[in-house]
Design an enzyme around this catalytic site. Structure first.
Site: not given
Length: 373
Positions: A292-294, A296, A320
């Protein structure tokens, strides 16, 4: 309605200034005297009397909150949701209270990972010395031995820690919305081994000793005059930048030093370390990653640094609201092509209702069409 003493003082001064200005040039002496009085007012001392101490409970019970059977945080006596503005007109104090509660919730989620999800806390670096700063991850009992499939969860940046997606959702919504627990339980039910990363636990903070404070201000090889000028500029800049915060929170906080955790000093380093020492060494033929977010971005960096290994081990990746950028991170053509084949991106539109999709768990990671979360 609550009015702080400092606000009342400023209001009286403002009224006086307005009255003096209307009086014309004959009132210059009064204006000068009032300005002199204003310069003598110690805002710090006034605010110290006005602002409560930054001391908060260290348990949920101390805050008079608890999670109910639905996983919602509610006040023990009133049953009401969490209230941020506990003290009106004291935003900084309210923020500190919120952060203190958040730290308690982090520990609470750790307990749930061990007690409800039956995960084991594993400390890293694995060969850390006795007094060396350490972090940790969580693993299921079969994470290293499951021959079939392994699930890896990577959260985003900020205050969240292992087992969390978003602290705000935990506090304002419920545990299912803000934690990774539904993912973990479902994964275990479906026969996955599980590894939960902790990419934001990069250092420990310890209070500076007087010697360290003195050393930090004197440890420079620059000429004394140049260093003094630079220090003055930095102090003036910091003073201007911190004026509002100091006004809201004059209570002096402790000076701390950050001791970074070896080979885990950033989310990217952490992802690579866990890959090298755990994921790549696991028996699983298929590794599935949810980032999720960072998280990724950290995965893409892992892909860049360990391309051949990741391609050989990872079957699919679910991202995500990822903030990765394959161009900015300079991912090569082969990496971009591989990610197009195994990656599925979502914009989270329904607070991580990922586990409610009607597809089987494994297909949630490989389907190449939009899935409403």
């Amino acid at each position: 309605m609550y009015v702080s003493s400092i606000s009342l003082i400023w209001l009286l001064i403002w009224i006086s200034m307005a009255q003096i200005q209307q009086g014309g040039p004959d009132e210059k002496e009064k204006t000068t005297a009032l300005k002199d009085l204003l310069s003598r007012i110690d805002l710090d001392e006034l605010m110290k009397k006005d602002e409560p101490p930054l001391e908060f409970p260290d348990t949920l019970e101390g805050f008079e909150y608890a999670f109910n059977e639905k996983g919602q945080l509610r006040h023990i006596k009133t049953g009401e949701p969490f209230v941020f503005n506990y003290r009106e007109d004291l935003h900084r104090w309210n923020q500190k209270r919120y952060e203190a509660l958040g730290e308690i919730i982090t520990k609470y989620v750790y307990e749930l990972l061990e007690e409800e999800c039956h995960l084991e806390k594993v400390y890293i670096p694995v060969e850390a010395m006795e007094n060396e700063p350490r972090s940790f991850i969580f693993m299921s009992e079969d994470a290293m031995t499951n021959p079939d499939k392994l699930m890896v969860l990577i959260h985003g940046s900020g205050v969240v820690r292992a087992g969390q997606w978003a602290r705000r959702l935990i506090i304002n919504e419920d545990l299912d919305s803000g934690t990774q627990i539904p993912y973990i339980k479902r994964a275990i039910e479906e026969g996955y081994g599980v590894i939960v990363l902790n990419p934001n636990e990069n250092y420990i903070e310890v209070e500076k000793t007087k010697a360290q404070v003195q050393l930090s201000s004197d440890s420079s090889d620059e000429p004394v005059e140049k260093r003094e000028r630079k220090d003055k500029i930095q102090k003036d800049t910091k003073k201007r930048r911190d004026f509002y915060e100091k006004y809201r929170n004059p209570q002096k906080e402790k000076e701390t030093v950050q001791l970074y955790i070896r080979e885990n000093g950033s989310p990217e380093e952490h992802a690579i370390y866990v890959w090298d020492h755990f994921i790549s060494q696991s028996a699983a033929e298929n590794v599935f990653i949810v980032a999720h977010s960072y998280g990724g971005l950290a995965f893409v960096e892992l892909m860049i640094q360990r391309e051949a290994e990741v391609k050989n081990k990872v079957t699919a990746v679910a991202l995500t609201d990822s903030v990765h950028n394959v161009w900015h991170q300079e991912a090569g053509k082969t990496i971009r092509e591989w990610m197009r084949e195994v990656r599925l991106d979502w914009e989270v539109q329904n607070v991580f209702r990922f586990m409610n999709c009607q597809l089987s768990f494994s297909l949630c990671f490989t389907v190449q069409s939009y899935v409403e979360l």
